[in-house]
Design a protein around this motif. Sequence first.
Motif, PDB file in Angstrom:
ATOM      1  N   MET A  44      50.656  37.232  50.985  1.00 27.80           N
ATOM      2  CA  MET A  44      49.285  37.122  50.461  1.00 27.80           C
ATOM      3  C   MET A  44      48.962  35.666  50.115  1.00 27.80           C
ATOM      4  O   MET A  44      49.840  34.890  49.766  1.00 27.80           O
ATOM      5  CB  MET A  44      49.114  38.024  49.222  1.00 27.80           C
ATOM      6  N   ARG A  45      47.670  35.326  50.211  1.00 29.75           N
ATOM      7  CA  ARG A  45      47.231  33.950  49.929  1.00 29.75           C
ATOM      8  C   ARG A  45      47.473  33.592  48.473  1.00 29.75           C
ATOM      9  O   ARG A  45      47.391  34.443  47.596  1.00 29.75           O
ATOM     10  CB  ARG A  45      45.729  33.802  50.233  1.00 29.75           C
ATOM     11  N   ARG A  46      47.744  32.332  48.242  1.00 33.01           N
ATOM     12  CA  ARG A  46      47.933  31.875  46.851  1.00 33.01           C
ATOM     13  C   ARG A  46      47.322  30.493  46.653  1.00 33.01           C
ATOM     14  O   ARG A  46      47.954  29.571  46.155  1.00 33.01           O
ATOM     15  CB  ARG A  46      49.408  31.893  46.465  1.00 33.01           C
ATOM     16  N   ASP A  47      46.054  30.373  47.091  1.00 32.16           N
ATOM     17  CA  ASP A  47      45.348  29.088  46.949  1.00 32.16           C
ATOM     18  C   ASP A  47      44.753  28.937  45.548  1.00 32.16           C
ATOM     19  O   ASP A  47      44.759  27.853  44.981  1.00 32.16           O
ATOM     20  CB  ASP A  47      44.228  28.988  47.996  1.00 32.16           C
ATOM     21  N   THR A  48      44.224  30.017  44.998  1.00 28.84           N
ATOM     22  CA  THR A  48      43.607  29.964  43.660  1.00 28.84           C
ATOM     23  C   THR A  48      44.505  30.672  42.649  1.00 28.84           C
ATOM     24  O   THR A  48      45.390  31.435  43.024  1.00 28.84           O
ATOM     25  CB  THR A  48      42.243  30.680  43.672  1.00 28.84           C
ATOM     26  N   GLU A  49      44.209  30.408  41.370  1.00 24.19           N
ATOM     27  CA  GLU A  49      44.967  31.085  40.298  1.00 24.19           C
ATOM     28  C   GLU A  49      44.825  32.599  40.409  1.00 24.19           C
ATOM     29  O   GLU A  49      45.794  33.347  40.200  1.00 24.19           O
ATOM     30  CB  GLU A  49      44.475  30.609  38.918  1.00 24.19           C
ATOM     31  N   GLU A  50      43.590  33.017  40.740  1.00 29.03           N
ATOM     32  CA  GLU A  50      43.328  34.455  40.856  1.00 29.03           C
ATOM     33  C   GLU A  50      44.174  35.076  41.973  1.00 29.03           C
ATOM     34  O   GLU A  50      44.763  36.151  41.810  1.00 29.03           O
ATOM     35  CB  GLU A  50      41.837  34.674  41.140  1.00 29.03           C
ATOM     36  N   GLN A  51      44.220  34.367  43.115  1.00 28.74           N
ATOM     37  CA  GLN A  51      45.036  34.849  44.246  1.00 28.74           C
ATOM     38  C   GLN A  51      46.508  34.896  43.864  1.00 28.74           C
ATOM     39  O   GLN A  51      47.219  35.842  44.205  1.00 28.74           O
ATOM     40  CB  GLN A  51      44.838  33.937  45.460  1.00 28.74           C
TER      41      GLN A  51
END
Lengths: 207, 207
Positions: free
Chosen positions: B92-99
């Motif tokens: 899964m993507r992890r570019d933002t804190e939410e991600q």
Amino acid sequence: MFVEKPVVTFMDELASSAPAPGGGSAAALVAATGAALVSMVANLTVGKKKYANVQDDVQRILTRSETLRQKCLDLLEGDVAAYTQVSVAYKMRRDTEEQKKARGMAIQKALKQATAVPMELAEACVGILNLCPESAEKGNVRAVSDVGVGALAAEAALRAAALNVLINLGSIKDEAFVQNERARLDALLDGKAQLKEQILKDVEAKL
Amino acid sequence: MFVEKPVVTFMDELASSAPAPGGGSAAALVAATGAALVSMVANLTVGKKKYANVQDDVQRILTRSETLRQKCLDLLEGDVAAYTQVSVAYKMRRDTEEQKKARGMAIQKALKQATAVPMELAEACVGILNLCPESAEKGNVRAVSDVGVGALAAEAALRAAALNVLINLGSIKDEAFVQNERARLDALLDGKAQLKEQILKDVEAKL
């Protein structure tokens, strides 16, 4: 060929009262599973930069584990063939003294051949187990638990093969042959339960 | 379905670096082999005059071993599905804190589910082992060594399943969950090595 059948069909036939496959083929299947896991760990290590310094060692392990895997699958079929020969011998006519003698000799010959199959399987299992310490040390650490599963399968198959040797020896009248085979088997079993436990300790330390 | 593949193909894929099948499915295959052998001994006993007085007991063993065999084959497939879910979560993507947060939660959820598969397998293995003493006592004596092979396979698969539980627990952050699962696993493992050795003693006494 039993190994050409779907896994689920092989299992159905194993579970049934059909004469084959039996416990000898089951032991060979478990042993092959152990060898396959050693190969898997090697295959997850070869060509990986992180493991560049152990490539030759891991390639050597892989060549050996693949030979042993094929050997186990051959013995799975070999057990069925050997068992068939024993059954054929037991079904020979015994109306005359001559027939009785011929039948007795055929049974003894078939039993000796049927002993060779699990003995070769026991040897293959020892070969698989002996690959495990180096696999746990040098193989891809992310797959180290699979070395442990491989060692468990190989050691269980070794003891299963030993049981299958012992049943046949129980019906063989050539005392020298029986003594010799028992000694071979004892040598193969010696220290292997401890070796398995040591491999599991090494694996668990890396989990 | 992996169990629909020929045995030889399943072994090739296990030995390869492909993500599935892996050690979890291998353990399930070994366990299914153990259950199949218990069934085989029962099938060689039911309907036999010599064993008329144990028909009900053996039929009960057979019903249970067949249920456990199917369970193990289901878990063979289940392990692949659970492993896939973990892989999907890790990708899964992890570019933002939410991600990052969503990814972390998805990983933890998938790991918990992936722990359930080998735990259920361990339970099934204990079930198979528990059928062995009565099988050795009441089953067709000509197949008693196969009870021994079955017990060896079931106990090896139990310990293999335990390894697979432990790997997953190592990455799970919910301490209460980890403690609880460790306690469950310890209870399942407790005394089973000794039980296996006792079964083998009983079997060898009848060879």
